[in-house]
Every structure is written in structure tokens, then in C-alpha cells.
Design a protein around this motif. Structure first.
Motif, PDB file in Angstrom:
ATOM      1  N   ASN A  84      12.578  -0.075   7.016  1.00 42.47           N
ATOM      2  CA  ASN A  84      13.453   0.553   6.021  1.00 42.47           C
ATOM      3  C   ASN A  84      12.684   1.259   4.912  1.00 42.47           C
ATOM      4  N   LEU A  85      11.363   1.355   5.068  1.00 40.97           N
ATOM      5  CA  LEU A  85      10.518   2.054   4.094  1.00 40.97           C
ATOM      6  C   LEU A  85       9.992   3.355   4.690  1.00 40.97           C
ATOM      7  N   PRO A  86       9.728   4.371   3.860  1.00 35.01           N
ATOM      8  CA  PRO A  86       9.092   5.585   4.371  1.00 35.01           C
ATOM      9  C   PRO A  86       7.662   5.294   4.812  1.00 35.01           C
ATOM     10  N   PRO A  87       7.076   6.111   5.683  1.00 35.14           N
ATOM     11  CA  PRO A  87       5.728   5.839   6.220  1.00 35.14           C
ATOM     12  C   PRO A  87       4.641   5.726   5.161  1.00 35.14           C
ATOM     13  N   GLN A  88       4.823   6.404   4.015  1.00 29.96           N
ATOM     14  CA  GLN A  88       3.780   6.381   2.983  1.00 29.96           C
ATOM     15  C   GLN A  88       3.839   5.142   2.099  1.00 29.96           C
ATOM     16  N   ILE A  89       4.756   4.201   2.406  1.00 33.38           N
ATOM     17  CA  ILE A  89       4.826   2.920   1.704  1.00 33.38           C
ATOM     18  C   ILE A  89       4.879   1.819   2.759  1.00 33.38           C
ATOM     19  N   ARG A  90       3.954   0.870   2.693  1.00 40.59           N
ATOM     20  CA  ARG A  90       3.905  -0.210   3.675  1.00 40.59           C
ATOM     21  C   ARG A  90       3.770  -1.566   2.986  1.00 40.59           C
ATOM     22  N   VAL A  91       4.434  -2.576   3.573  1.00 33.95           N
ATOM     23  CA  VAL A  91       4.206  -3.969   3.203  1.00 33.95           C
ATOM     24  C   VAL A  91       3.191  -4.522   4.198  1.00 33.95           C
ATOM     25  N   LEU A  92       2.001  -4.838   3.714  1.00 35.02           N
ATOM     26  CA  LEU A  92       0.907  -5.258   4.597  1.00 35.02           C
ATOM     27  C   LEU A  92       0.717  -6.768   4.635  1.00 35.02           C
ATOM     28  N   GLY A  93       1.281  -7.491   3.677  1.00 36.45           N
ATOM     29  CA  GLY A  93       1.095  -8.931   3.662  1.00 36.45           C
ATOM     30  C   GLY A  93       2.181  -9.638   2.874  1.00 36.45           C
ATOM     31  N   LEU A  94       2.387 -10.926   3.167  1.00 41.80           N
ATOM     32  CA  LEU A  94       3.366 -11.755   2.471  1.00 41.80           C
ATOM     33  C   LEU A  94       2.839 -13.181   2.416  1.00 41.80           C
ATOM     34  N   ILE A 130      10.163 -10.613   8.166  1.00 38.36           N
ATOM     35  CA  ILE A 130      10.391  -9.905   6.900  1.00 38.36           C
ATOM     36  C   ILE A 130       9.590  -8.605   6.834  1.00 38.36           C
ATOM     37  N   LYS A 131       8.299  -8.680   7.114  1.00 37.56           N
ATOM     38  CA  LYS A 131       7.462  -7.484   7.004  1.00 37.56           C
ATOM     39  C   LYS A 131       7.957  -6.364   7.908  1.00 37.56           C
ATOM     40  N   GLU A 132       8.264  -6.707   9.160  1.00 34.81           N
ATOM     41  CA  GLU A 132       8.702  -5.699  10.115  1.00 34.81           C
ATOM     42  C   GLU A 132      10.010  -5.047   9.678  1.00 34.81           C
ATOM     43  N   LYS A 133      10.941  -5.867   9.180  1.00 33.20           N
ATOM     44  CA  LYS A 133      12.231  -5.322   8.746  1.00 33.20           C
ATOM     45  C   LYS A 133      12.091  -4.460   7.496  1.00 33.20           C
ATOM     46  N   LEU A 134      11.245  -4.899   6.568  1.00 30.78           N
ATOM     47  CA  LEU A 134      11.025  -4.097   5.366  1.00 30.78           C
ATOM     48  C   LEU A 134      10.391  -2.753   5.709  1.00 30.78           C
ATOM     49  N   ALA A 179      -5.988  -3.359   8.082  1.00 31.26           N
ATOM     50  CA  ALA A 179      -4.737  -2.624   7.870  1.00 31.26           C
ATOM     51  C   ALA A 179      -4.790  -1.808   6.588  1.00 31.26           C
ATOM     52  N   ILE A 180      -5.435  -2.349   5.557  1.00 30.82           N
ATOM     53  CA  ILE A 180      -5.583  -1.620   4.297  1.00 30.82           C
ATOM     54  C   ILE A 180      -6.431  -0.371   4.498  1.00 30.82           C
ATOM     55  N   LEU A 181      -7.570  -0.536   5.172  1.00 31.91           N
ATOM     56  CA  LEU A 181      -8.456   0.596   5.426  1.00 31.91           C
ATOM     57  C   LEU A 181      -7.771   1.654   6.279  1.00 31.91           C
ATOM     58  N   ALA A 182      -7.027   1.220   7.287  1.00 36.12           N
ATOM     59  CA  ALA A 182      -6.324   2.163   8.154  1.00 36.12           C
ATOM     60  C   ALA A 182      -5.285   2.953   7.368  1.00 36.12           C
ATOM     61  N   PHE A 183      -4.586   2.284   6.462  1.00 29.58           N
ATOM     62  CA  PHE A 183      -3.588   2.981   5.652  1.00 29.58           C
ATOM     63  C   PHE A 183      -4.251   4.014   4.743  1.00 29.58           C
ATOM     64  N   LYS A 184      -5.373   3.651   4.139  1.00 30.46           N
ATOM     65  CA  LYS A 184      -6.077   4.593   3.267  1.00 30.46           C
ATOM     66  C   LYS A 184      -6.535   5.826   4.034  1.00 30.46           C
ATOM     67  N   GLU A 185      -7.052   5.600   5.237  1.00 28.82           N
ATOM     68  CA  GLU A 185      -7.536   6.717   6.047  1.00 28.82           C
ATOM     69  C   GLU A 185      -6.402   7.612   6.527  1.00 28.82           C
ATOM     70  N   GLU A 186      -5.224   7.030   6.724  1.00 27.34           N
ATOM     71  CA  GLU A 186      -4.094   7.796   7.254  1.00 27.34           C
ATOM     72  C   GLU A 186      -3.273   8.477   6.168  1.00 27.34           C
ATOM     73  N   HIS A 187      -3.136   7.826   5.014  1.00 23.80           N
ATOM     74  CA  HIS A 187      -2.198   8.330   4.011  1.00 23.80           C
ATOM     75  C   HIS A 187      -2.836   8.701   2.673  1.00 23.80           C
ATOM     76  N   ALA A 199       0.877  -1.175   0.000  1.00 23.20           N
ATOM     77  CA  ALA A 199       0.000   0.000   0.000  1.00 23.20           C
ATOM     78  C   ALA A 199       0.908   1.217   0.000  1.00 23.20           C
ATOM     79  N   TYR A 200       0.569   2.207  -0.815  1.00 22.13           N
ATOM     80  CA  TYR A 200       1.409   3.410  -0.872  1.00 22.13           C
ATOM     81  C   TYR A 200       0.623   4.621  -1.354  1.00 22.13           C
ATOM     82  N   SER A 201       1.093   5.774  -0.922  1.00 20.10           N
ATOM     83  CA  SER A 201       0.587   7.047  -1.432  1.00 20.10           C
ATOM     84  C   SER A 201       1.521   7.497  -2.537  1.00 20.10           C
ATOM     85  N   GLY A 202       0.976   7.722  -3.722  1.00 30.76           N
ATOM     86  CA  GLY A 202       1.805   8.031  -4.887  1.00 30.76           C
ATOM     87  C   GLY A 202       2.263   9.470  -4.991  1.00 30.76           C
ATOM     88  N   LYS A 203       1.844  10.324  -4.081  1.00 34.34           N
ATOM     89  CA  LYS A 203       2.229  11.726  -4.158  1.00 34.34           C
ATOM     90  C   LYS A 203       3.737  11.869  -3.984  1.00 34.34           C
TER      91      LYS A 203
END
Length: 441
Positions: A167-177, A160-164, A359-367, A85-89
Motif C-alpha cells: 500500500n506504499l509507493p515504490p519510493q517508500i519502503r518498510v524494511l524492518g519491524l 505486516i511489512k508485506e501488507k504495508l 535491503a538498505i543498500l539495495a534501496f539506496k542504489e535503486e531509489h 527508507a524513502y526518497s524525499g524527492k
């Protein structure tokens, strides 16, 4: 170095040590490699005569098979998919542009995080094919995603998810694997894609409505009904060559299948009224969704009649406006065929993300949603784009405009030619003429 010769051909693999080198015989060929503890334990593939592989090539292949770092031996490499999930701005789309660091993309950030987290070797960052990387959709500049899926091979390190994410900016998240089959390709295995487009409802106001009072605008139920009627006409298979670039009218790849396109009930954010359009299709071409929405907006505002939609699916070239990219979001990608074949085999998981929905909905509402609303209210990208609609000629075809342009170019060339003749005789009479200085297009 002691020279070894094969005296007999044998299907067994023979090994001889000499001066720190290990010689192995497979069939009637000798393979030489540096001696190491791993070589003796590694089975050697039998090489038949006439297969076209040189001894040096086999030696390199053996070394690449047996020489592994400690991390590689400790962590197995597996094929997985990541839910992103990411914000493209602020980003120039999803896909990485190798060697172009000034145009940062989502994949630039992801690859950097994969290397820093120890999921892939450093050299895989320069050549993403080495990790079999593939994405479901190439989102454009400024476009966001709530359910992007990428497939790749990586080392199965712990957390893996936690480590990724660390190292990612807040506007990009790995939500599943999830683990997938070895031959899985996220792009080719994807059956359909669902996008949403969030826009201020003032986009559907009459063309004489003042955008200075856009916050006060509220969409009437009758207008929403007409909007959905127009969007509904997109359902089915149509030729969308007018909704992208560099596609000929008879190009089979321009035919796309749309299963759903609707506009939801309006809602208020930041004092302004917005609505969300949902579209699902088998696949989409570059700018296709934005042009589908742009053309409906032009019709609802009164710049063209309803017949322009049907005409745009014909062979003639129609001028179709492209709505801003700000509100476009990749919501979900679908793997129905894969799930049916492998989801219940007991070895692989279904590629559904029901556990990640919160988690997807929370990311959309936040970012994602705040970024769209704030940018729209501050920059007015929709209002600026609507101001360009009058320059589009929805009645004339692009071919007619091209013929007109060719006529203007031809007239200009005739003027240039005549002027050149005048200057030719002028310079010749003054003995200053140089034939290389005369250029006629």
C-alpha cells in the motif's frame, strides 16, 4: 427504567440486570452500562469515593474498554518500531501537516498505508497521538532517508511489512519491524543520528571556476585534505545558533555535540564526480547540517577565511549560507542506551539492523542515489546555489546589516512623514481633507 439504590457499602463488585442494562456496584457507587456478553467477563475497577470521577465518565470508560471490534479482539495491539527508507524527492519532508493535503509528506503516505493494511483504526489517521506515533528525525523537503525509525502502537496483523509495502509507493519502503517497550519513544530514546550528504565535487572548486564545465572537474587530494580539516573543526560541542533559524545566541538548546564529520573519496556517477560527506551528532536543528556544509564550501571556494567558522560559534550573528537539500540522507539512528538496558533482557530485541543492511543498500542504489545524481545533472541545484554565494557578506555581522536596514527604513519614514505634511496642507487649503485618510507609519 428501574431505579436501583446501594443499600450498603461493600468492597465487592455487585451486578444487577434490569431492562437490558447492567448495573455494577464498586465501593458505594453504582455504575450503569449497556448489557453485553463482554461486560460480565470484564473486571471492573473499584472506585473509591471522592476520586473526582463521575458515574457517566466511568460508564464511558467501561464501554471503551469492553466494546471492541472483531479485528481488535483477534489481533493484539503492541508498541513497535518500523525501519523506513524513502526518497524525499517530491515530498514536503517527513512530518505530516494535518489538514494540508496539498503538501504531501512521507507520513501522509505511511498513515494511509497503515489504515489500508488494517494496522490502525481509521480515526487514528486524523490524530496520530492515538497511536503514540513518533519519528526519530523530521527530515526537510526533498531530504531522503535510508534508516529512519518511527515508533507507534498497531495491531499485530499477519505479514505486516508485506501488507504495508503493498500500500506504499515504490519510493517508500518498510524494511524492518521490531517490538519495543510500552514506553518507548523513538525521538527521546535516540542517542545519535548519522547523516550523509552527496554532492558534486565541483562545489569545492575555486570561485572563478566555470560551472559550465562542471562534469570535467576532479577534486585534488590536497583540496580534499583541506575540506576534511575544516569539517574536523566541527567536532565537539559548539553553539550552532547561526546554523538554524529562531535560535538566540544564549539559547542552551543551540549547543550541539558533533562526534564525526568527514568527506569520503570521490567517485564518478553519470560522468560527473561526486563525494559523500558523513556527519554524526547527538541531534541536529533544522537546516543545521546544510549550513555546516554550506559554510565550509564558501571557505574552500575562497569567499571567506577559515576564521569564520570560529566566529560563527560566537554570540554575534553571522550570515551562513545553506547548501541545497537534495543530497542530504538520514543514514542511521542510534539507540545505544536502550540496547544496553533492554537489548539483552530476553524479551526485547536490540535496535540494530544488521540483517536489513543489504535491503538498505539495495534501496539506496535503486531509489536514492539515482534520484540525487539525475536531479543534480538535470537541474544543477548545486551550481545554482553556488551562484548565490557572492551575495553573502561573511565579514559583516547580521547585526550590522540590521542596523543598516533600520537606517534605510528610518530615512524612508522621514520622507513619508514630510510628504504627508505637504499633502495635509494641500488638502486642507482645498477643503478636501479627511483626517482618516492620513496614515503615517
Amino acid at each position: 427504567m428501574q431505579k436501583i439504590r446501594a443499600l450498603i457499602a461493600s468492597p465487592r463488585v455487585l451486578s444487577i440486570k434490569s431492562n437490558g442494562w447492567l448495573y455494577k456496584c464498586a465501593g458505594i457507587r453504582w455504575i450503569m452500562s449497556e448489557e453485553s456478553g463482554n461486560v460480565q467477563n470484564k473486571p471492573v475497577k473499584r472506585v473509591e469515593e471522592g476520586n473526582g470521577e463521575s458515574g457517566e465518565h466511568i460508564r464511558k470508560k467501561l464501554k471503551s474498554d469492553v466494546e471492541q471490534t472483531g479485528d481488535e479482539r483477534k489481533h493484539p495491539k503492541r508498541k513497535v518500531v518500523l525501519l523506513l527508507a524513502y526518497s524525499g524527492k517530491g515530498y514536503y519532508g517527513m512530518q505530516r501537516n494535518a489538514g494540508s493535503s496539498q503538501f504531501k509528506t512521507i507520513e501522509d503516505e505511511l498513515v494511509t498505508a497503515l489504515i489500508k493494511s488494517g494496522c490502525i483504526p481509521d480515526n487514528h489517521g486524523d490524530d496520530m497521538k492515538k497511536m503514540s506515533f513518533q519519528r526519530c528525525a523530521r527530515t526537510d523537503k526533498g531530504v531522503s532517508a535510508a534508516g529512519q525509525v518511527v515508533s507507534l502502537k498497531l495491531w499485530m496483523i499477519e505479514d505486516i511489512k508485506e501488507k504495508l509495502n503493498s500500500n506504499l509507493p515504490p519510493q517508500i519502503r518498510v524494511l524492518g519491524l521490531k517490538r519495543v517497550t510500552g514506553g518507548f519513544n523513538s525521538k527521546n530514546s535516540c542517542d545519535a543520528r548519522t547523516y550523509s550528504y552527496m554532492l558534486p565535487t565541483v562545489a569545492f572548486a575555486p570561485k572563478d571556476y566555470s560551472t559550465e564545465n562542471s562534469i570535467a572537474f576532479r577534486l585534488e587530494p590536497e583540496t580534499l585534505q583541506r575540506v576534511n580539516c575544516l569539517f574536523g573543526s566541527y567536532k565537539g560541542t559548539h553553539n550552532f545558533h547561526n546554523f538554524t533559524s529562531q535560535k538566540a545566541a544564549r539559547d542552551p538548546s543551540a549547543r550541539r555535540y558533533i562526534t564525526e564529520m568527514t568527506c569520503g573519496e570521490p567517485f564518478v556517477r553519470g560522468g560527473a564526480e561526486f563525494a559523500e560527506i558523513t556527519v554524526r551528532g547527538q541531534s541536529f536543528m533544522m537546516h543545521q547540517i546544510r549550513k555546516m556544509i554550506g559554510l565550509v564550501i564558501a571557505v574552500v571556494k575562497g569567499y571567506s577565511g577559515d576564521e569564520v567558522l570560529k566566529r560563527s560559534w560566537g554570540e554575534e550573528k553571522v550570515d551562513v549560507p545553506k547548501a541545497p537539500g537534495l543530497g542530504l540522507v538520514l543514514e542511521k539512528v542510534h539507540f545505544d542506551r536502550y540496547n544496553k538496558r533492554f537489548g539483552g533482557d530476553g524479551l526485547h530485541e536490540c535496535l540494530e539492523w544488521t540483517e536489513e543492511e543489504q535491503a538498505i543498500l539495495a534501496f539506496k542504489e535503486e531509489h536514492i542515489y539515482p534520484s540525487i545524481v539525475e536531479t543534480e545533472c538535470q537541474e544543477g541545484s548545486m551550481a545554482s546555489w553556488m551562484a548565490t554565494l557572492p551575495i553573502h557578506d561573511f565579514k559583516a555581522t547580521a547585526k550590522g546589516a540590521q542596523d543598516k536596514d533600520r537606517g534605510q527604513v528610518g530615512e524612508s519614514n522621514r520622507i513619508i512623514f514630510a510628504s504627508s505634511i505637504v499633502w495635509f496642507f494641500f488638502f486642507k487649503s482645498n477643503k478636501m481633507f479627511n483626517i482618516s485618510s492620513l496614515i503615517i507609519n
